[in-house]
Design a protein around this motif. Structure first.
Motif, PDB file in Angstrom:
ATOM      1  N   SER A  25       0.846  -1.194   0.000  1.00 26.96           N
ATOM      2  CA  SER A  25       0.000   0.000   0.000  1.00 26.96           C
ATOM      3  C   SER A  25       0.883   1.246   0.000  1.00 26.96           C
ATOM      4  O   SER A  25       1.686   1.446   0.904  1.00 26.96           O
ATOM      5  N   ARG A  26       0.694   2.093  -0.998  1.00 28.99           N
ATOM      6  CA  ARG A  26       1.466   3.348  -1.058  1.00 28.99           C
ATOM      7  C   ARG A  26       1.073   4.312   0.056  1.00 28.99           C
ATOM      8  O   ARG A  26       1.765   5.275   0.319  1.00 28.99           O
ATOM      9  N   ALA A  27      -0.042   4.030   0.752  1.00 29.40           N
ATOM     10  CA  ALA A  27      -0.493   4.885   1.853  1.00 29.40           C
ATOM     11  C   ALA A  27       0.260   4.601   3.153  1.00 29.40           C
ATOM     12  O   ALA A  27       0.233   5.418   4.072  1.00 29.40           O
ATOM     13  N   ALA A  28       0.946   3.455   3.244  1.00 27.82           N
ATOM     14  CA  ALA A  28       1.708   3.134   4.456  1.00 27.82           C
ATOM     15  C   ALA A  28       2.823   4.150   4.630  1.00 27.82           C
ATOM     16  O   ALA A  28       3.572   4.428   3.696  1.00 27.82           O
ATOM     17  N   THR A  29       2.924   4.722   5.824  1.00 28.90           N
ATOM     18  CA  THR A  29       3.929   5.751   6.059  1.00 28.90           C
ATOM     19  C   THR A  29       4.331   5.765   7.522  1.00 28.90           C
ATOM     20  O   THR A  29       3.641   5.206   8.368  1.00 28.90           O
ATOM     21  N   GLY A  30       5.438   6.405   7.805  1.00 30.04           N
ATOM     22  CA  GLY A  30       5.839   6.594   9.188  1.00 30.04           C
ATOM     23  C   GLY A  30       7.267   6.196   9.489  1.00 30.04           C
ATOM     24  O   GLY A  30       7.982   5.648   8.659  1.00 30.04           O
ATOM     25  N   THR A  31       7.648   6.508  10.730  1.00 29.05           N
ATOM     26  CA  THR A  31       8.995   6.316  11.249  1.00 29.05           C
ATOM     27  C   THR A  31       8.914   5.410  12.465  1.00 29.05           C
ATOM     28  O   THR A  31       8.073   5.630  13.336  1.00 29.05           O
ATOM     29  N   GLU A  32       9.823   4.413  12.526  1.00 33.78           N
ATOM     30  CA  GLU A  32       9.856   3.554  13.707  1.00 33.78           C
ATOM     31  C   GLU A  32      11.281   3.089  13.983  1.00 33.78           C
ATOM     32  O   GLU A  32      12.141   3.113  13.097  1.00 33.78           O
ATOM     33  N   VAL A  33      11.484   2.674  15.238  1.00 32.59           N
ATOM     34  CA  VAL A  33      12.770   2.129  15.670  1.00 32.59           C
ATOM     35  C   VAL A  33      12.495   0.823  16.395  1.00 32.59           C
ATOM     36  O   VAL A  33      11.580   0.747  17.215  1.00 32.59           O
ATOM     37  N   LEU A  34      13.298  -0.185  16.094  1.00 32.75           N
ATOM     38  CA  LEU A  34      13.222  -1.451  16.805  1.00 32.75           C
ATOM     39  C   LEU A  34      14.309  -1.488  17.875  1.00 32.75           C
ATOM     40  O   LEU A  34      15.443  -1.055  17.638  1.00 32.75           O
ATOM     41  N   SER A  35      13.962  -2.005  19.043  1.00 33.05           N
ATOM     42  CA  SER A  35      14.855  -2.086  20.197  1.00 33.05           C
ATOM     43  C   SER A  35      14.860  -3.506  20.739  1.00 33.05           C
ATOM     44  O   SER A  35      13.853  -4.210  20.649  1.00 33.05           O
ATOM     45  N   SER A  36      15.965  -3.893  21.366  1.00 37.55           N
ATOM     46  CA  SER A  36      16.025  -5.200  22.024  1.00 37.55           C
ATOM     47  C   SER A  36      15.239  -5.199  23.328  1.00 37.55           C
ATOM     48  O   SER A  36      14.922  -6.258  23.850  1.00 37.55           O
ATOM     49  N   GLY A  37      14.979  -4.024  23.858  1.00 36.94           N
ATOM     50  CA  GLY A  37      14.273  -3.923  25.130  1.00 36.94           C
ATOM     51  C   GLY A  37      15.176  -3.692  26.319  1.00 36.94           C
ATOM     52  O   GLY A  37      14.690  -3.426  27.420  1.00 36.94           O
ATOM     53  N   SER A  38      16.492  -3.776  26.121  1.00 31.75           N
ATOM     54  CA  SER A  38      17.396  -3.472  27.232  1.00 31.75           C
ATOM     55  C   SER A  38      17.275  -1.987  27.568  1.00 31.75           C
ATOM     56  O   SER A  38      16.835  -1.180  26.741  1.00 31.75           O
ATOM     57  N   GLU A  39      17.672  -1.623  28.764  1.00 26.38           N
ATOM     58  CA  GLU A  39      17.561  -0.227  29.188  1.00 26.38           C
ATOM     59  C   GLU A  39      18.299   0.716  28.235  1.00 26.38           C
ATOM     60  O   GLU A  39      17.756   1.734  27.806  1.00 26.38           O
ATOM     61  N   ALA A  40      19.535   0.364  27.880  1.00 22.71           N
ATOM     62  CA  ALA A  40      20.321   1.237  26.999  1.00 22.71           C
ATOM     63  C   ALA A  40      19.761   1.257  25.577  1.00 22.71           C
ATOM     64  O   ALA A  40      19.743   2.304  24.923  1.00 22.71           O
TER      65      ALA A  40
END
Length: 184
Positions: free
Chosen positions: A88-103
């Motif tokens: 879908s060309r309508a999909a948009t946005g910014t994201e970050v994946l994290s391991s979940g550790s505090e740092a």
């Protein structure tokens, strides 16, 4: 601090393609990594080194090899570069994946904030991944790791937010500012 930049995908399997420019994730992010290294000259307390994933028989072996190299270099944090794609060309946005550790979470939140400010796209948030797609990159090295998906290459909004040289340079600066925010 030592910030390792890992370019997502590899020269053989280059990832998603931006339909507007024909650039693959690998090619686009190789250039972004170069810009991050250039911009790092303005951040005297951050040393940047770029690492490339190379085919190693299996995906897991490829990931283990590159993150072993970041460990051997002594990385204090790693950031793997990607961009999203969707049918879908309508999909948009910014994201970050994290391991979940505090740092990793601290770095992810700082990076998400900085990328949102740079690109002005929809906030898709910080997502913790301990298994599934992208998780191997987050848990294979010793250093806190993040994986960025700053835009959808398949989306006109994502393309417009990243098609100018100054926009790409702002994204490079965002990575460095986030490292500064999270670790210095």
């Amino acid at each position: 601090m030592k910030l390792a930049i890992v370019v997502g995908h590899n020269a053989r399997a280059q990832g998603a393609v931006r339909p507007d420019t024909g650039e693959t994730e690998f090619r686009w992010n190789s250039h972004l990594a170069q810009l991050i290294e250039e911009e790092a000259r303005l951040f005297p307390r951050i040393t940047v080194e770029t690492f490339f994933r190379t085919p190693a028989g299996t995906y897991r072996a490829e990931i283990e090899r590159v993150y072993r190299a970041t460990d051997d270099w002594g990385a204090d944090a790693t950031c793997e570069l990607h961009f999203n794609s969707h049918t879908s060309r309508a999909a948009t946005g910014t994201e970050v994946l994290s391991s979940g550790s505090e740092a990793s979470l601290r770095f992810s939140i700082a990076l998400q904030d900085r990328m949102l400010a740079a690109l002005k796209l929809k906030d898709r948030g910080v997502k913790v991944r301990r298994s599934g797609r992208g998780s191997e990159s987050l848990i294979s090295g010793r250093a806190p790791a993040v994986l960025i998906e700053p835009f959808f290459g398949s989306s006109p909004k994502g393309q417009q937010a990243t098609d100018e040289a100054h926009e790409k340079r702002a994204l490079a600066r965002a990575a460095l500012l986030a490292a500064q925010d999270a670790f210095l």
